[in-house]
Design a protein around this motif. Structure first.
Motif, PDB file in Angstrom:
ATOM      1  N   PRO A 234       3.733  -2.592  -2.308  1.00 29.77           N
ATOM      2  CA  PRO A 234       4.101  -1.593  -1.300  1.00 29.77           C
ATOM      3  C   PRO A 234       4.321  -0.216  -1.913  1.00 29.77           C
ATOM      4  O   PRO A 234       4.414  -0.067  -3.133  1.00 29.77           O
ATOM      5  N   VAL A 235       4.411   0.787  -1.057  1.00 30.37           N
ATOM      6  CA  VAL A 235       4.645   2.160  -1.491  1.00 30.37           C
ATOM      7  C   VAL A 235       5.893   2.691  -0.800  1.00 30.37           C
ATOM      8  O   VAL A 235       6.351   2.145   0.211  1.00 30.37           O
TER       9      VAL A 235
ATOM     10  N   ILE B  17       3.757  -4.610   7.771  1.00 31.10           N
ATOM     11  CA  ILE B  17       4.980  -5.291   7.358  1.00 31.10           C
ATOM     12  C   ILE B  17       4.607  -6.633   6.744  1.00 31.10           C
ATOM     13  O   ILE B  17       5.068  -6.980   5.662  1.00 31.10           O
ATOM     14  N   SER B  18       3.770  -7.363   7.456  1.00 34.57           N
ATOM     15  CA  SER B  18       3.313  -8.668   6.983  1.00 34.57           C
ATOM     16  C   SER B  18       1.789  -8.699   7.004  1.00 34.57           C
ATOM     17  O   SER B  18       1.150  -7.875   7.680  1.00 34.57           O
ATOM     18  N   PRO B  19       1.169  -9.637   6.315  1.00 37.62           N
ATOM     19  CA  PRO B  19      -0.299  -9.747   6.384  1.00 37.62           C
ATOM     20  C   PRO B  19      -0.820 -10.032   7.793  1.00 37.62           C
ATOM     21  O   PRO B  19      -2.010  -9.854   8.050  1.00 37.62           O
TER      22      PRO B  19
ATOM     23  N   ALA C 164       4.825   0.580   7.001  1.00 41.78           N
ATOM     24  CA  ALA C 164       6.029  -0.163   6.625  1.00 41.78           C
ATOM     25  C   ALA C 164       6.684   0.342   5.352  1.00 41.78           C
ATOM     26  O   ALA C 164       7.845   0.028   5.083  1.00 41.78           O
ATOM     27  N   GLY C 165       5.955   1.096   4.512  1.00 37.78           N
ATOM     28  CA  GLY C 165       6.543   1.596   3.286  1.00 37.78           C
ATOM     29  C   GLY C 165       7.018   0.483   2.371  1.00 37.78           C
ATOM     30  O   GLY C 165       6.325  -0.521   2.163  1.00 37.78           O
TER      31      GLY C 165
ATOM     32  N   VAL D  57       5.700   1.509  -5.205  1.00 38.62           N
ATOM     33  CA  VAL D  57       5.112   2.592  -5.992  1.00 38.62           C
ATOM     34  C   VAL D  57       5.451   3.910  -5.297  1.00 38.62           C
ATOM     35  O   VAL D  57       5.262   4.046  -4.084  1.00 38.62           O
ATOM     36  N   GLU D  58       5.958   4.875  -6.050  1.00 36.16           N
ATOM     37  CA  GLU D  58       6.289   6.172  -5.462  1.00 36.16           C
ATOM     38  C   GLU D  58       5.019   6.903  -5.044  1.00 36.16           C
ATOM     39  O   GLU D  58       4.088   7.058  -5.827  1.00 36.16           O
ATOM     40  N   LEU D  59       4.989   7.353  -3.810  1.00 36.99           N
ATOM     41  CA  LEU D  59       3.819   8.052  -3.294  1.00 36.99           C
ATOM     42  C   LEU D  59       3.666   9.428  -3.928  1.00 36.99           C
ATOM     43  O   LEU D  59       4.639  10.186  -4.033  1.00 36.99           O
TER      44      LEU D  59
END
Length: 367
Positions: free
Chosen positions: A128-129, A66-68, A103-104, A144-146
């Motif tokens: 993110p994906v 979710i976060s770094p 986290a997507g 980005v779409e997986l």
């Protein structure tokens, strides 16, 4: 004995009581590694008497955080500090659990006290994906779409992390498919607009999670427990709902999932959620009854009497507490006192225990 404090057995594993520590992000890792903060946070709740203690959401890949500052489990080295935590939890007579997550589209965001929205790549963020190229909100990055190949790779990542978790001493694994993160994003037609085998129909939208759960179950030995946390509803018309959750739970049971952890929301930024004491408990009750699977209730459960009633009336098999255990790590011991039942205390703390409280025997001393 109060129902809340009764033993709960799944497979060959017995939980000493029906109280669990819900996964709670601490946003305190460096490169995904657990540290002294995680040890202090999790082991204090085991000392406090919870029957099962879950880590926070642990990302199965770097971009799954979710976060770094999130916890990660994408390498074997990540389990070295976690193994010490699992050993301590086990020694207190509790079951150690790890929540595996991705986290997507909600990944690469600031931790709560550092800002809002997406973290730029220049500051340690990443792209993110998600199931589709649809951002969670205006302040989040468009994912980005997986591809189908990357979906398969992530399923393998979940399974590999589960096998490593077992080797590190964790006896329970929970797959995080709630709160608008990757697996939930695939479930909901509001975030999944795919036209392939992973989008469209109910069967297709649930495919990623079902295949992931099957892969994780195969990676775990028989005694290990497998939970799945879901958001039972998006609280938004046209989204994921409790009817679909019941059917999903039925199918997950046939795969070998032992318990459904019933939360809600998180996939729609401005959903109107009727928050109040026990507001999510009816989801656990309905899924337990209609899918014939064990459930955990979560969300604004604060008093011992409230928690005991949930178990006593068959609304759920476990209660998982979060904020209440942040306020009081020893809530289970206090609950036992309030409910009038002598719960075992650690020998080191017996001088402060109520009269008649038995001594807790460390697990490694039991034969």
């Amino acid at each position: 004995m109060p129902h809340l404090l009764s033993e709960f057995r799944l497979r060959d594993i017995a939980l000493a009581n029906r109280i669990g520590v819900s996964p709670m992000c601490q946003y305190s890792s460096v490169d995904g590694f657990a540290n002294d903060w995680h040890f202090a946070h999790l082991t204090a709740r085991a000392v406090g008497g919870a029957g099962i203690v879950f880590t926070e959401a642990a990302a199965v890949s770097p971009e799954g955080r979710i976060s770094p500052q999130d916890l990660g489990v994408w390498s074997e080295k990540h389990f070295e500090p976690l193994a010490r935590i699992a050993r301590f939890i086990d020694a207190q007579g509790a079951v150690a659990g790890v929540q595996l997550a991705h986290a997507g589209r909600k990944g690469s965001t600031y931790r709560p006290w550092s800002g809002r929205g997406a973290v730029p790549e220049a500051l340690g963020g990443w792209r993110p994906v998600g199931p589709s190229a649809i951002a969670f909100s205006d302040s989040y990055a468009t994912p980005v779409e997986l591809s189908a190949d990357r979906i398969k790779a992530l399923q393998l990542a979940f399974a590999t992390a589960a096998a490593r978790a077992h080797a590190a001493g964790f006896r329970a694994v929970e797959i995080h498919a709630a709160h608008g993160y990757l697996l939930h994003e695939f479930l909901s037609p509001l975030s999944n607009r795919r036209a392939d085998d992973y989008g469209g129909s109910f069967d297709n939208r649930t495919r990623f999670l079902r295949e992931c759960a099957a892969a994780v179950r195969r990676a775990l030995p028989e005694p290990s427990l497998l939970f799945v946390r879901i958001s039972a509803t998006d609280w938004t018309e046209g989204g994921w709902d409790v009817d679909q959750s019941v059917e999903l739970a039925r199918r997950l049971k046939t795969i070998g999932v032992d318990l459904i952890d019933c939360s809600s929301g998180g996939n729609v930024e401005k959903a109107e959620i009727p928050v109040g004491p026990g507001y999510q408990v009816p989801f656990a009750q309905r899924i337990r009854r209609e899918a014939d699977i064990a459930t955990a209730a979560v969300g604004m459960i604060t008093s011992p009497a409230q928690a005991d009633q949930i178990i006593r009336t068959g609304q759920a098999d476990l209660v998982l507490l979060a904020r209440e255990l942040l306020r009081d790590p020893y809530w289970p011991l206090r609950a036992a006192q309030d409910l009038g039942y002598p719960m075992p205390w650690p020998a080191q703390y017996l001088r402060a225990a109520p009269a008649g409280a038995p001594e807790r025997t460390p697990a490694h001393e039991l034969d």
